[in-house]
Design a protein around this motif. Sequence first.
Motif, PDB file in Angstrom:
ATOM      1  N   VAL A 182      11.936  -3.200 -12.936  1.00  0.00           N
ATOM      2  CA  VAL A 182      11.111  -2.280 -12.157  1.00  0.00           C
ATOM      3  C   VAL A 182      10.132  -1.560 -13.088  1.00  0.00           C
ATOM      4  O   VAL A 182      10.532  -0.952 -14.078  1.00  0.00           O
ATOM      5  N   LEU A 183       8.848  -1.628 -12.749  1.00  0.00           N
ATOM      6  CA  LEU A 183       7.806  -0.974 -13.527  1.00  0.00           C
ATOM      7  C   LEU A 183       7.397   0.360 -12.907  1.00  0.00           C
ATOM      8  O   LEU A 183       7.038   1.300 -13.622  1.00  0.00           O
ATOM      9  N   THR A 208       0.837  -1.203   0.000  1.00  0.00           N
ATOM     10  CA  THR A 208       0.000   0.000   0.000  1.00  0.00           C
ATOM     11  C   THR A 208       0.870   1.250   0.000  1.00  0.00           C
ATOM     12  O   THR A 208       1.895   1.301   0.687  1.00  0.00           O
ATOM     13  N   GLY A 209       0.437   2.255  -0.772  1.00  0.00           N
ATOM     14  CA  GLY A 209       1.160   3.515  -0.787  1.00  0.00           C
ATOM     15  C   GLY A 209       0.949   4.256  -2.090  1.00  0.00           C
ATOM     16  O   GLY A 209       0.434   3.691  -3.063  1.00  0.00           O
ATOM     17  N   PRO A 210       1.338   5.538  -2.144  1.00  0.00           N
ATOM     18  CA  PRO A 210       1.182   6.313  -3.373  1.00  0.00           C
ATOM     19  C   PRO A 210       2.301   6.021  -4.374  1.00  0.00           C
ATOM     20  O   PRO A 210       3.434   5.733  -3.992  1.00  0.00           O
ATOM     21  N   VAL A 211       1.956   6.140  -5.666  1.00  0.00           N
ATOM     22  CA  VAL A 211       2.937   5.935  -6.730  1.00  0.00           C
ATOM     23  C   VAL A 211       3.887   7.121  -6.778  1.00  0.00           C
ATOM     24  O   VAL A 211       3.457   8.285  -6.842  1.00  0.00           O
ATOM     25  N   VAL A 212       5.184   6.839  -6.712  1.00  0.00           N
ATOM     26  CA  VAL A 212       6.197   7.895  -6.767  1.00  0.00           C
ATOM     27  C   VAL A 212       6.656   8.129  -8.196  1.00  0.00           C
ATOM     28  O   VAL A 212       6.773   9.270  -8.646  1.00  0.00           O
ATOM     29  N   ARG A 213       6.888   7.041  -8.927  1.00  0.00           N
ATOM     30  CA  ARG A 213       7.439   7.181 -10.273  1.00  0.00           C
ATOM     31  C   ARG A 213       7.042   5.990 -11.126  1.00  0.00           C
ATOM     32  O   ARG A 213       7.052   4.852 -10.657  1.00  0.00           O
ATOM     33  N   LEU A 214       6.679   6.278 -12.374  1.00  0.00           N
ATOM     34  CA  LEU A 214       6.406   5.228 -13.351  1.00  0.00           C
ATOM     35  C   LEU A 214       7.645   5.049 -14.217  1.00  0.00           C
ATOM     36  O   LEU A 214       8.205   6.029 -14.732  1.00  0.00           O
ATOM     37  N   ARG A 215       8.059   3.810 -14.398  1.00  0.00           N
ATOM     38  CA  ARG A 215       9.293   3.537 -15.133  1.00  0.00           C
ATOM     39  C   ARG A 215       9.047   3.058 -16.566  1.00  0.00           C
ATOM     40  O   ARG A 215       9.983   3.025 -17.359  1.00  0.00           O
ATOM     41  N   VAL A 216       7.832   2.646 -16.896  1.00  0.00           N
ATOM     42  CA  VAL A 216       7.565   2.087 -18.229  1.00  0.00           C
ATOM     43  C   VAL A 216       6.270   2.673 -18.772  1.00  0.00           C
ATOM     44  O   VAL A 216       5.457   3.244 -18.030  1.00  0.00           O
ATOM     45  N   ALA A 217       6.084   2.515 -20.080  1.00  0.00           N
ATOM     46  CA  ALA A 217       4.864   2.957 -20.763  1.00  0.00           C
ATOM     47  C   ALA A 217       4.323   1.797 -21.587  1.00  0.00           C
ATOM     48  O   ALA A 217       5.057   0.850 -21.906  1.00  0.00           O
ATOM     49  N   PRO A 218       3.028   1.829 -21.941  1.00  0.00           N
ATOM     50  CA  PRO A 218       2.467   0.761 -22.781  1.00  0.00           C
ATOM     51  C   PRO A 218       3.263   0.620 -24.074  1.00  0.00           C
ATOM     52  O   PRO A 218       3.631   1.598 -24.722  1.00  0.00           O
ATOM     53  N   GLY A 219       3.533  -0.632 -24.430  1.00  0.00           N
ATOM     54  CA  GLY A 219       4.316  -0.923 -25.630  1.00  0.00           C
ATOM     55  C   GLY A 219       5.770  -1.223 -25.332  1.00  0.00           C
ATOM     56  O   GLY A 219       6.482  -1.757 -26.196  1.00  0.00           O
ATOM     57  N   ASP A 220       6.230  -0.899 -24.120  1.00  0.00           N
ATOM     58  CA  ASP A 220       7.626  -1.174 -23.761  1.00  0.00           C
ATOM     59  C   ASP A 220       7.826  -2.669 -23.527  1.00  0.00           C
ATOM     60  O   ASP A 220       6.986  -3.344 -22.925  1.00  0.00           O
ATOM     61  N   HIS A 221       8.967  -3.172 -23.982  1.00  0.00           N
ATOM     62  CA  HIS A 221       9.359  -4.546 -23.694  1.00  0.00           C
ATOM     63  C   HIS A 221      10.136  -4.562 -22.376  1.00  0.00           C
ATOM     64  O   HIS A 221      11.034  -3.733 -22.172  1.00  0.00           O
ATOM     65  N   VAL A 222       9.798  -5.482 -21.501  1.00  0.00           N
ATOM     66  CA  VAL A 222      10.434  -5.542 -20.183  1.00  0.00           C
ATOM     67  C   VAL A 222      10.962  -6.944 -19.927  1.00  0.00           C
ATOM     68  O   VAL A 222      10.445  -7.938 -20.462  1.00  0.00           O
ATOM     69  N   ALA A 223      11.995  -7.015 -19.097  1.00  0.00           N
ATOM     70  CA  ALA A 223      12.553  -8.290 -18.677  1.00  0.00           C
ATOM     71  C   ALA A 223      11.922  -8.706 -17.353  1.00  0.00           C
ATOM     72  O   ALA A 223      11.341  -7.876 -16.638  1.00  0.00           O
ATOM     73  N   LYS A 224      12.062  -9.973 -17.031  1.00  0.00           N
ATOM     74  CA  LYS A 224      11.548 -10.469 -15.754  1.00  0.00           C
ATOM     75  C   LYS A 224      12.260  -9.737 -14.610  1.00  0.00           C
ATOM     76  O   LYS A 224      13.468  -9.541 -14.643  1.00  0.00           O
TER      77      LYS A 224
END
Length: 387
Positions: free
Chosen positions: A110-111, A91-107
């Motif tokens: 950090v999102l 629980t908590g507020p979002v501080v920072r978004l690291r990715v956007a829709p369409g981005d390829h991410v590894a297992k």
Amino acid sequence: MTSNAPRLVRIHAGALAIALGAVALTGCSDGRHDATDAAKVTAHDVTLTAAQRQHIHLQAVAMGSFHPAIATTGRVDFDNERATSVIAPFTGPVVRLRVAPGDHVAKDQVLATVASSDFAAAIGGYRKALVAARNARHIADMDRDLLAHHGVSAREAAQASTDAASAEADRDAARQALLAMGVDESSIRAIQAGRAVPDAGGAIRAPIAGTVVERLISPGQLLQAGSTACFTVADLSHMWVMAQVTPAEVARVHLGDHAEIRTGDGGKPTAGTVTSIGGVVNPDTGLVDARVSAANPGDTLRKQMYVNVTLSAKAVAQGLLVPVSALLRDDENLPFVYVAQPDGSFARRHITQGQRTGDNVVVDKGLQPGDKVVVDGGLFMQFMQNQ
């Protein structure tokens, strides 16, 4: 009485003449109607000159093998075995978004980062559990040595061993809680070594490698642990297509059947395999879903896309095969072919068309094996016949 007799005779004679005339007109009218209908129904055979005949190509109709197929439509969906919804682990507020829709991410990438007291408390709890487990094990080891030298009783040594095992269980549970929050192994090793942990506020990580297809949170949004959906990550290299078949067709669909998927853009079709057949009928459509699993090179298949699907059975059937080039359609859009006659002319023969298989069409009715049909030049013959 006598004076009226001739008048009555004239009236009856006139009525009879009118009746006979009406019958005659009716008969003429029916005859013209039948002749017109017959002309519409039965077209005359086409006779060609020797020069014209050289441009006509024939082929004898023969039985052949094919795989029975069902042509239908389907809807593209994610492969649910390769897609997941990322739920907020704390629980908590979002501080920072690291990715956007369409981005390829590894297992484990950090999102997003979250300012979470839950995360800080979990790290603190793990640090305490580590210290408690080490101390309890040290005491248990000392008591075991003292027991060997009669320095403590067996009961005291056994209690120390039990306390150590309990403390180690608490340590393992605290470590598992961190893993459930998405803390990676490198951060856990840092905690074990007593070092500071990066992203101490809390990191939401990708549980699988793939593409971020949905981002459902925004900066500052308050997340609730275990309930707020944050992202959807999917491996788009493989997709599902839910092909819709009628209840009457279900018996003709089997697991492992081949599927051909077309998106309607004229591109190369995608191959797939039937991996599941629905057990219920959709009450809204009256159809049954047959799930097709397909590779998705180039990401041509996208979720919610409607596609054309051809399901082909693995079993082989026999049927009368006619080249597609031989088929024509009349003014009522009914399929027909031109068949060579013994006298050298060509007759129009309507057929009942079945499925298409490659460059051929299965003919259910209208032809017999050995019939010679026009496979090249049929349009010219149709033009000649319509003159």
